[in-house]
Design an enzyme around this catalytic site. Sequence first.
Site, PDB file in Angstrom:
ATOM      1  N   ASP A   9       0.652  -1.531  -0.163  1.00 43.12           N
ATOM      2  CA  ASP A   9       0.101   0.389   0.026  1.00 43.12           C
ATOM      3  C   ASP A   9       0.918   1.424   0.201  1.00 43.12           C
ATOM      4  O   ASP A   9       1.821   0.969   0.526  1.00 43.12           O
ATOM      5  CB  ASP A   9      -0.285  -0.182   1.460  1.00 43.12           C
ATOM      6  CG  ASP A   9      -1.587   1.131   1.141  1.00 43.12           C
ATOM      7  OD1 ASP A   9      -2.270   1.864   0.362  1.00 43.12           O
ATOM      8  OD2 ASP A   9      -1.750   2.118   2.908  1.00 43.12           O
ATOM      9  N   ARG A  10       0.418   2.143  -0.443  1.00 41.96           N
ATOM     10  CA  ARG A  10       1.334   3.905  -0.391  1.00 41.96           C
ATOM     11  C   ARG A  10       1.136   4.521   0.593  1.00 41.96           C
ATOM     12  O   ARG A  10       1.952   4.754   1.464  1.00 41.96           O
ATOM     13  CB  ARG A  10       0.375   4.345  -1.613  1.00 41.96           C
ATOM     14  CG  ARG A  10       2.319   4.899  -2.194  1.00 41.96           C
ATOM     15  CD  ARG A  10       1.538   6.016  -3.458  1.00 41.96           C
ATOM     16  NE  ARG A  10       0.487   7.101  -2.319  1.00 41.96           N
ATOM     17  CZ  ARG A  10       0.236   8.783  -3.567  1.00 41.96           C
ATOM     18  NH1 ARG A  10       0.461   8.406  -5.300  1.00 41.96           N
ATOM     19  NH2 ARG A  10      -0.490   8.867  -3.297  1.00 41.96           N
ATOM     20  N   ASP A  11      -0.347   5.162   0.909  1.00 39.91           N
ATOM     21  CA  ASP A  11      -0.662   6.252   2.197  1.00 39.91           C
ATOM     22  C   ASP A  11      -0.881   5.286   3.419  1.00 39.91           C
ATOM     23  O   ASP A  11      -1.381   4.637   3.665  1.00 39.91           O
ATOM     24  CB  ASP A  11      -1.758   7.207   2.044  1.00 39.91           C
ATOM     25  CG  ASP A  11      -1.319   7.738   0.282  1.00 39.91           C
ATOM     26  OD1 ASP A  11      -0.409   7.509  -0.478  1.00 39.91           O
ATOM     27  OD2 ASP A  11      -2.378   8.686  -0.142  1.00 39.91           O
ATOM     28  N   ASN A  52      -5.533   2.622  -4.167  1.00 37.18           N
ATOM     29  CA  ASN A  52      -6.828   3.023  -3.956  1.00 37.18           C
ATOM     30  C   ASN A  52      -6.481   5.395  -4.061  1.00 37.18           C
ATOM     31  O   ASN A  52      -5.868   5.786  -2.952  1.00 37.18           O
ATOM     32  CB  ASN A  52      -7.775   3.026  -2.883  1.00 37.18           C
ATOM     33  CG  ASN A  52      -7.988   1.326  -3.035  1.00 37.18           C
ATOM     34  OD1 ASN A  52      -7.674   0.847  -4.315  1.00 37.18           O
ATOM     35  ND2 ASN A  52      -8.726   0.793  -2.075  1.00 37.18           N
ATOM     36  N   ARG A 108      -9.984  -1.621  -7.285  1.00 37.24           N
ATOM     37  CA  ARG A 108     -10.495  -1.242  -6.033  1.00 37.24           C
ATOM     38  C   ARG A 108      -9.579  -1.744  -4.810  1.00 37.24           C
ATOM     39  O   ARG A 108     -11.028  -2.760  -4.655  1.00 37.24           O
ATOM     40  CB  ARG A 108     -11.169  -0.185  -6.337  1.00 37.24           C
ATOM     41  CG  ARG A 108     -11.180   0.508  -4.674  1.00 37.24           C
ATOM     42  CD  ARG A 108     -12.777   1.718  -4.928  1.00 37.24           C
ATOM     43  NE  ARG A 108     -13.010   2.462  -2.998  1.00 37.24           N
ATOM     44  CZ  ARG A 108     -11.672   3.218  -2.682  1.00 37.24           C
ATOM     45  NH1 ARG A 108     -11.220   3.798  -3.811  1.00 37.24           N
ATOM     46  NH2 ARG A 108     -12.204   3.704  -1.719  1.00 37.24           N
ATOM     47  N   LYS A 109      -9.108  -1.805  -4.202  1.00 42.51           N
ATOM     48  CA  LYS A 109      -8.923  -2.776  -2.505  1.00 42.51           C
ATOM     49  C   LYS A 109     -10.245  -2.628  -2.197  1.00 42.51           C
ATOM     50  O   LYS A 109     -10.637  -1.829  -1.699  1.00 42.51           O
ATOM     51  CB  LYS A 109      -7.509  -2.319  -2.518  1.00 42.51           C
ATOM     52  CG  LYS A 109      -6.301  -2.845  -2.794  1.00 42.51           C
ATOM     53  CD  LYS A 109      -5.264  -2.157  -2.225  1.00 42.51           C
ATOM     54  CE  LYS A 109      -5.038  -0.877  -1.811  1.00 42.51           C
ATOM     55  NZ  LYS A 109      -3.938  -0.685  -1.327  1.00 42.51           N
TER      56      LYS A 109
END
Length: 399
Positions: A9-11, A52, A108-109
């Site tokens: 994941d990013r954020d 996302n 979309r996760k």
Amino acid sequence: MSRPGVLLDRDGTIIVDTGYVGSVDRVEFIDGAIEAIAALNRAGLPVAVVTNQAGVARGYYGIEDVEQVHKHMITELARHGAHVDLWLFCPYHTDGIIPAFARPSADRKPGPGMALAAAQALDLDLTASWVVGDSPSDVGLAEAVGARALHVGPPSSAVHGVDTYPDLAAAVRVILGSEDLTAPPGHTTEAGVPKFPSARFHRADSYGGAYVNEITRAFGTVDLEQISRAAKVLTAAHDRDATIFACGNGGSASIANHLQCDHLKGVRNGTGLTTRVHSLSTNVELFSAIANDLGYEQVFEYQLQSQARPGDVLIVISSSGRSPNIVRALDWAAAHEVPTIAFTGFEGGPARTKATVSVHVDSVNYGVIEDVHQGCMHLLAQYVRQARMTPDAVVTQTF
């Protein structure tokens, strides 16, 4: 064959989640995240970011803004010796106000779309891979594709039934089975060569991936012009019916013996060329007699004195390039008009500078050096062989 990988994941996992991060000025890496990604890189595990980005659908920023954020992250990662192999994001959301993106999407996760795309692009076995993220949707993605989920964040954000770790660095330590994240990116020896291994591994698959990466890096340091020069020396020796001698100690002795097999048996297959190739490391009776009576440092030189003639060729294989018996053999050859090829590693030692042709591997790991030496030996033997075959024969023969 599919391989394991890591989907991040990013954020909230790599960068701080301040809510809809859509501009470069809002990017703040979480402490230890870059080092964690670099550790995955060194372990040979492909890394994909799957994020996302509903901010696109909600009109907070555009596709190009997401791409600019990722370009900035790529630059910052590279500055610290890390990289992401694939960047994927989903701009869709059913509550969006931008018509083109206001719809449901399997990407979309926790939908499986981005994970399946990563598997296709990076040849991943998702059931052997990990998904690391800070939200239930990341855990849901892992469950949707059969991957292993690792949750990061404070204990209060834990997802039931999934192990929670304080940050990406802690999660990566679990993935690698290592007590730490290996040495800082760019850690090298005093000679400027990357140290390998630089930390303890507890998983053989992780070590295997890192080892393959180190072989690839080390092979890339070989000067191909020296390979070309070595090929010319070998081809010319076969043309004039000269004898090729090979020698080495320990693991390098096995490469010398293998060289004899490939140049005497392998090269003849499909060419009819009857070569003269001898390994000075293979006759244990003669070898031990010289060592016992005259000294180990003379085991190769003594044999050359009796068997070699001007115009013959000597190939020495020595990881350190410092073995006295190797150095003495090179000195004798130079004094008796015998061209030489040296395969070396580490700093190369005297052998690197004394040889007519020097094939050097910049590595400080004996196994890696010997593997690259073996590969160079194979490619030279195969080159010599195919150079004497017709194009049709090259196509039909097995190498």
